[in-house]
Design an enzyme around this catalytic site. Structure first.
Site, PDB file in Angstrom:
ATOM      1  N   GLU A  22      -0.866  -2.195   5.371  1.00 55.52           N
ATOM      2  CA  GLU A  22      -0.139  -2.115   6.365  1.00 55.52           C
ATOM      3  C   GLU A  22       0.096  -0.056   6.907  1.00 55.52           C
ATOM      4  OE1 GLU A  22       3.049  -1.192   9.154  1.00 55.52           O
ATOM      5  OE2 GLU A  22       2.694   0.087   7.423  1.00 55.52           O
TER       6      GLU A  22
ATOM      7  N   ASP B 160       0.801  -1.434  -0.218  1.00 55.82           N
ATOM      8  CA  ASP B 160       0.169  -0.052   0.349  1.00 55.82           C
ATOM      9  C   ASP B 160       0.852   1.022   0.343  1.00 55.82           C
ATOM     10  OD1 ASP B 160       0.157  -1.404   2.540  1.00 55.82           O
ATOM     11  OD2 ASP B 160      -0.939   0.436   3.403  1.00 55.82           O
TER      12      ASP B 160
HETATM   13 NI    NI Z   1       6.044   1.339   5.893  1.00 56.26          NI
END
Ligand code: NI
Length: 391
Positions: free
Chosen positions: A136, A79
């Protein structure tokens, strides 16, 4: 630097893939294009692909050319961040307000590079799972993958992760046994007082003064409550109250974050925060309501796997280029959830000098393409050494 020669051969491809991902950033759980690119490449390499775990997660499974019962998982995050990019090179973000400012584009491609090499060579015994996770950066995609059965569907005995690290030179790695990244918890404190005319404070319960006392007293969690050998950060990051020069407001609102490595200290800090906020508000005639939200747990490396990972890194980078006891970071990382399930190791790979404005999460950051074959070589070597063939 003894990077794998075959991987060095496709450095140009890796660079092109990385720049394509950089130009097309997608934020947490929206990595549809990224996941499609990853899945297509894995299939092209001849790797079995599973889509849809945690929404946009992708897992590739590859067996070595010798049978074996052992299996490991290698994880990369996919991401980007919801922030504008200030770079104007050709591969800068094409999507306003979204940017790969943490290098997850590079993480994804280093793992793809290793997957391509390992699919060609299969010089190992057993099974490797390439785990490409969404979200994340705050969404906890790692937790969602675990909750949706990552390690049931893809049984792995060990799990490994890696993050690029500006400030660590190109061609170097770093890690440590034990805590590497912190638990990242959040809190909100809603203070209720009694508003009134600013000229008549005696007729009010001033929530600004209550809040100020709370902010000051929260500093004692680190200075007076925590074991001085252990680390804790308590930061109040927002303080909202009032709307006029001459009105004492009715209420105030604070929020912030607590960072710890130690699970007991984490609980202690939460408890003290609650007691301090409620107790001070009560003592001053008002009230406080605390909303505490546990975030990512601390990322704690397991000893045997970390020693193995750093030994492998030394074989890739040379003994003098691997720091075995790097200082932990108070930043958070949702690989923590995978390390709670399986033994493993999370390490840092050098991204080159740390330049102001180009640090992680800054608008002029860019992943360093020079290190793509270094990271891919580490992954490949790790698989060949952990899933060793019988002599
Ligand atoms: Ni990172």
């Amino acid at each position: 630097m003894p990077i794998n020669n075959r991987i060095a051969d496709f450095h140009a491809d890796l660079t092109a893939w990385r720049r394509d991902l950089h130009a097309n950033p997608e934020i947490g759980f929206e990595e549809h294009r990224t996941a499609a690119v990853v899945a297509a490449k894995l299939e092209e390499f001849g790797i079995e692909v599973h889509r849809g775990l945690a929404g946009t997660g992708v897992v590739g499974t590859l067996r070595g050319n010798q049978p074996g019962d052992r299996s490991i998982a290698l994880r990369a995050d996919m991401d980007a961040l919801p922030m504008p990019e200030a770079n104007n090179f050709e591969h800068a973000s094409k999507t306003p307000g979204k940017m790969h400012a943490c290098g997850h584009d590079g993480h994804t491609v280093m793992l793809l590079g290793a997957a391509r090499y390992l699919a060609e060579t299969r010089n190992f015994a057993g099974t490797v799972h390439f785990v490409f996770q969404p979200a994340e950066e705050g969404g906890g995609g790692g937790r969602v993958m675990v909750e949706e059965g990552l390690f049931d569907k893809f049984p792995a005995e060990e799990v490994y992760g890696m993050h690029n690290w500006p400030g660590l030179p190109v061609g170097q790695f770093a890690g440590r046994v034990g805590p590497l990244m912190a638990a990242t918890d959040q809190f909100e404190i809603a203070i209720e007082g009694r508003g009134g005319h600013a000229a008549q404070p005696n007729k009010t319960i001033d929530p600004v003064v209550v809040g100020s006392q709370i902010v000051g007293a929260l500093q004692t969690i680190a200075s007076r409550n925590a074991d001085p050998i252990k680390s804790v950060v308590v930061s109040v990051t927002q303080f909202h109250a009032g709307s006029a020069f001459n009105v004492i407001p009715q209420s105030a609102w604070l929020c912030g974050t607590i960072r710890t490595f130690d699970a007991d200290l984490r609980k202690q800090a939460q408890q003290r925060l609650q007691e301090i906020a409620e107790g001070i508000a009560l003592a001053m005639g008002g009230s406080a309501k605390v909303d505490f939200r546990f975030g990512y747990p601390a990322t704690v490396n397991h000893a045997a796997q970390t020693e193995k990972a750093l030994a492998v890194a030394e074989r890739v980078a040379g003994a003098g280029n691997v720091e075995h006891n790097v200082a932990p970071s108070m930043g958070g990382e949702d690989f923590a959830y995978m390390l709670l399930e399986k033994p493993g190791a999370y390490i840092f790979i050098g991204n080159g000098p740390e330049v102001e404005g180009q640090k992680l999460h800054q608008v002029n950051y860019d992943f360093n393409d020079e290190i793509l074959p270094v990271g891919a070589s580490y992954w490949a070597q790790l698989v060949e050494e952990v899933l060793t063939k019988a002599a």
